[in-house]
Design an enzyme around this catalytic site. Structure first.
Site, PDB file in Angstrom:
ATOM      1  N   ALA A  47       0.795  -1.237   0.000  1.00  0.00           N
ATOM      2  CA  ALA A  47       0.000   0.000   0.000  1.00  0.00           C
ATOM      3  C   ALA A  47       0.823   1.281   0.000  1.00  0.00           C
ATOM      4  CB  ALA A  47      -0.988   0.013   1.165  1.00  0.00           C
ATOM      5  N   HIS A  50       5.299   4.864  -3.328  1.00  0.00           N
ATOM      6  CA  HIS A  50       6.737   5.082  -3.170  1.00  0.00           C
ATOM      7  C   HIS A  50       7.164   6.467  -3.645  1.00  0.00           C
ATOM      8  CE1 HIS A  50       7.705   0.973  -1.991  1.00  0.00           C
ATOM      9  NE2 HIS A  50       6.789   0.578  -2.855  1.00  0.00           N
ATOM     10  N   VAL A 173      -8.958 -14.314 -20.765  1.00  0.00           N
ATOM     11  CA  VAL A 173      -8.537 -14.258 -22.170  1.00  0.00           C
ATOM     12  C   VAL A 173      -7.592 -15.434 -22.393  1.00  0.00           C
ATOM     13  CG1 VAL A 173      -7.292 -12.934 -23.916  1.00  0.00           C
ATOM     14  CG2 VAL A 173      -8.779 -11.743 -22.274  1.00  0.00           C
TER      15      VAL A 173
HETATM   16  C1  LIG Z   1       4.370  -8.430  -1.593  1.00  0.00           C
HETATM   17  C2  LIG Z   1       4.210  -7.266  -2.538  1.00  0.00           C
HETATM   18  C3  LIG Z   1       4.248  -5.963  -2.001  1.00  0.00           C
HETATM   19  C4  LIG Z   1       4.127  -4.874  -2.864  1.00  0.00           C
HETATM   20  N1  LIG Z   1       4.110  -3.612  -2.330  1.00  0.00           N
HETATM   21  C5  LIG Z   1       3.908  -2.558  -3.134  1.00  0.00           C
HETATM   22  C6  LIG Z   1       3.788  -1.245  -2.594  1.00  0.00           C
HETATM   23  O1  LIG Z   1       3.869  -1.047  -1.378  1.00  0.00           O
HETATM   24  N2  LIG Z   1       3.583  -0.213  -3.449  1.00  0.00           N
HETATM   25  C7  LIG Z   1       3.486  -0.405  -4.822  1.00  0.00           C
HETATM   26  O2  LIG Z   1       3.289   0.582  -5.562  1.00  0.00           O
HETATM   27  N3  LIG Z   1       3.591  -1.642  -5.356  1.00  0.00           N
HETATM   28  C8  LIG Z   1       3.782  -2.704  -4.550  1.00  0.00           C
HETATM   29  N4  LIG Z   1       3.842  -3.958  -5.092  1.00  0.00           N
HETATM   30  C9  LIG Z   1       3.704  -4.094  -6.553  1.00  0.00           C
HETATM   31  C10 LIG Z   1       2.224  -3.923  -6.953  1.00  0.00           C
HETATM   32  O3  LIG Z   1       1.397  -4.755  -6.160  1.00  0.00           O
HETATM   33  C11 LIG Z   1       2.059  -4.262  -8.427  1.00  0.00           C
HETATM   34  O4  LIG Z   1       2.952  -3.492  -9.200  1.00  0.00           O
HETATM   35  C12 LIG Z   1       0.644  -3.970  -8.904  1.00  0.00           C
HETATM   36  O5  LIG Z   1      -0.337  -4.572  -8.093  1.00  0.00           O
HETATM   37  C13 LIG Z   1       0.493  -4.478 -10.327  1.00  0.00           C
HETATM   38  O6  LIG Z   1      -0.829  -4.212 -10.720  1.00  0.00           O
HETATM   39  P1  LIG Z   1      -1.358  -4.773 -12.066  1.00  0.00           P
HETATM   40  O7  LIG Z   1      -2.752  -4.267 -12.239  1.00  0.00           O
HETATM   41  O8  LIG Z   1      -0.366  -4.494 -13.148  1.00  0.00           O
HETATM   42  O9  LIG Z   1      -1.295  -6.361 -11.866  1.00  0.00           O
HETATM   43  P2  LIG Z   1      -2.309  -7.301 -11.026  1.00  0.00           P
HETATM   44  O10 LIG Z   1      -2.796  -6.678  -9.791  1.00  0.00           O
HETATM   45  O11 LIG Z   1      -1.624  -8.626 -10.917  1.00  0.00           O
HETATM   46  O12 LIG Z   1      -3.534  -7.415 -11.993  1.00  0.00           O
HETATM   47  C14 LIG Z   1      -3.522  -8.204 -13.159  1.00  0.00           C
HETATM   48  C15 LIG Z   1      -4.946  -8.678 -13.378  1.00  0.00           C
HETATM   49  O13 LIG Z   1      -5.024  -9.354 -14.616  1.00  0.00           O
HETATM   50  C16 LIG Z   1      -5.848 -10.489 -14.443  1.00  0.00           C
HETATM   51  N5  LIG Z   1      -5.479 -11.423 -15.509  1.00  0.00           N
HETATM   52  C17 LIG Z   1      -4.304 -12.087 -15.626  1.00  0.00           C
HETATM   53  N6  LIG Z   1      -4.335 -12.873 -16.735  1.00  0.00           N
HETATM   54  C18 LIG Z   1      -5.545 -12.660 -17.321  1.00  0.00           C
HETATM   55  C19 LIG Z   1      -6.176 -13.199 -18.495  1.00  0.00           C
HETATM   56  N7  LIG Z   1      -5.560 -14.097 -19.284  1.00  0.00           N
HETATM   57  N8  LIG Z   1      -7.433 -12.792 -18.803  1.00  0.00           N
HETATM   58  C20 LIG Z   1      -8.076 -11.877 -18.012  1.00  0.00           C
HETATM   59  N9  LIG Z   1      -7.536 -11.356 -16.889  1.00  0.00           N
HETATM   60  C21 LIG Z   1      -6.273 -11.746 -16.551  1.00  0.00           C
HETATM   61  C22 LIG Z   1      -5.520 -10.973 -13.050  1.00  0.00           C
HETATM   62  O14 LIG Z   1      -6.545 -11.797 -12.514  1.00  0.00           O
HETATM   63  C23 LIG Z   1      -5.398  -9.642 -12.295  1.00  0.00           C
HETATM   64  O15 LIG Z   1      -6.610  -9.194 -11.743  1.00  0.00           O
HETATM   65  C24 LIG Z   1       3.974  -5.075  -4.266  1.00  0.00           C
HETATM   66  C25 LIG Z   1       3.922  -6.380  -4.784  1.00  0.00           C
HETATM   67  C26 LIG Z   1       4.028  -7.454  -3.937  1.00  0.00           C
HETATM   68  C27 LIG Z   1       3.955  -8.842  -4.518  1.00  0.00           C
END
Ligand SMILES: Cc1cc2nc3c(=O)[nH]c(=O)nc-3n(C[C@H](O)[C@H](O)[C@H](O)COP(=O)(O)OP(=O)(O)OC[C@H]3O[C@@H](n4cnc5c(N)ncnc54)[C@H](O)[C@@H]3O)c2cc1C
Length: 195
Positions: A47, A50, A173
């Site tokens: 959360a 940064h 997908v």
């Molecule tokens: C332990 C941990 C701590 C972190 N702490 C921080 C922090 O403090 N601050 C920060 O900024 N970042 C932090 N991060 C990084 C941050 O969580 C990620 O960069 C961010 O959540 C990425 O978001 P996103 O939407 O790209 O990916 P995701 O949240 O992974 O979303 C991807 C979505 O795509 C969906 N999806 C995947 N494949 C398909 C498909 N084929 N068809 C349809 N849907 C699909 C998934 O179900 C998911 O809902 C942390 C990560 C971790 C693991």
């Protein structure tokens, strides 16, 4: 089903992209494989908004981290999501770690992070009276903040949907096929064509 834009994944990235693009006159689909938003990394992170001293100098991540950190309070205000600008402290416990703090400070300055300071033991104790006496120095980043990642994602998706984005859940997908004038996404709920 045919769309100008299809966004795969309703994590924080997909949801905020959908919200941003929903400001334009476009037919947009937001497609999620799970049964709700924020079911991937977004649901389980720390959360922290940064400040930007961590990202490697010269990378796109460094540039977007600092830019994004400056945008976040306004985005949260618009979405009515709590944003707490409490700042962050990285604590050192010995001389070697003091050097690391100096390195992070220099990197942050080069990345354009505002207000960074290295604070000594006494100032640190004033800021955080309960901190261990073993702490030597710390990097203070006043622009760091916290925001609930799933509240942010829910609010961004709700705004996007209110603006006309169609949100498909349980719609994994499976493959993407490119033809001359479109992409066809083969999903669990049928084919979705998009430009
Ligand atoms: C332990 C941990 C701590 C972190 N702490 C921080 C922090 O403090 N601050 C920060 O900024 N970042 C932090 N991060 C990084 C941050 O969580 C990620 O960069 C961010 O959540 C990425 O978001 P996103 O939407 O790209 O990916 P995701 O949240 O992974 O979303 C991807 C979505 O795509 C969906 N999806 C995947 N494949 C398909 C498909 N084929 N068809 C349809 N849907 C699909 C998934 O179900 C998911 O809902 C942390 C990560 C971790 C693991």
């Amino acid at each position: 089903m045919s769309y100008d834009i299809a966004i795969i994944g309703a994590g924080v990235s997909g949801a905020l992209i959908a919200r941003q693009l929903s400001k334009y006159d476009l037919k947009i689909a937001l497609i999620e494989k799970e049964n709700d938003v924020a079911m991937g990394s977004t649901k389980a992170n720390t959360a922290i908004v940064h400040a930007g001293y961590d990202a490697r100098i010269g990378t796109l991540k460094a540039k977007l981290n600092v830019k994004g950190s400056k945008m976040m309070s306004q985005v949260c205000e618009e979405l009515n999501v709590p944003y707490n600008n409490l700042g962050s402290l990285v604590i050192a416990f010995n001389e070697e770690e003091d050097k690391k703090i100096e390195e992070l400070y220099q990197r942050g300055i080069t990345n354009g992070v505002e207000g960074l300071k290295i604070v000594g033991k006494n100032v640190l104790k004033e800021m955080e009276p309960c901190i261990t006496d073993e702490a030597t120095t710390a990097l203070w980043a006043p622009t760091a903040a916290i925001v609930c990642p799933y509240e942010l994602t829910i609010a961004a998706t709700e705004t996007a949907v209110t603006n006309g984005v169609e949100f498909f859940r349980n719609a994994k997908v499976n493959s993407i096929h490119k033809s001359d004038d479109k992409f066809t996404l083969r999903t669990r709920i049928g084919d979705i064509d998009t430009k």
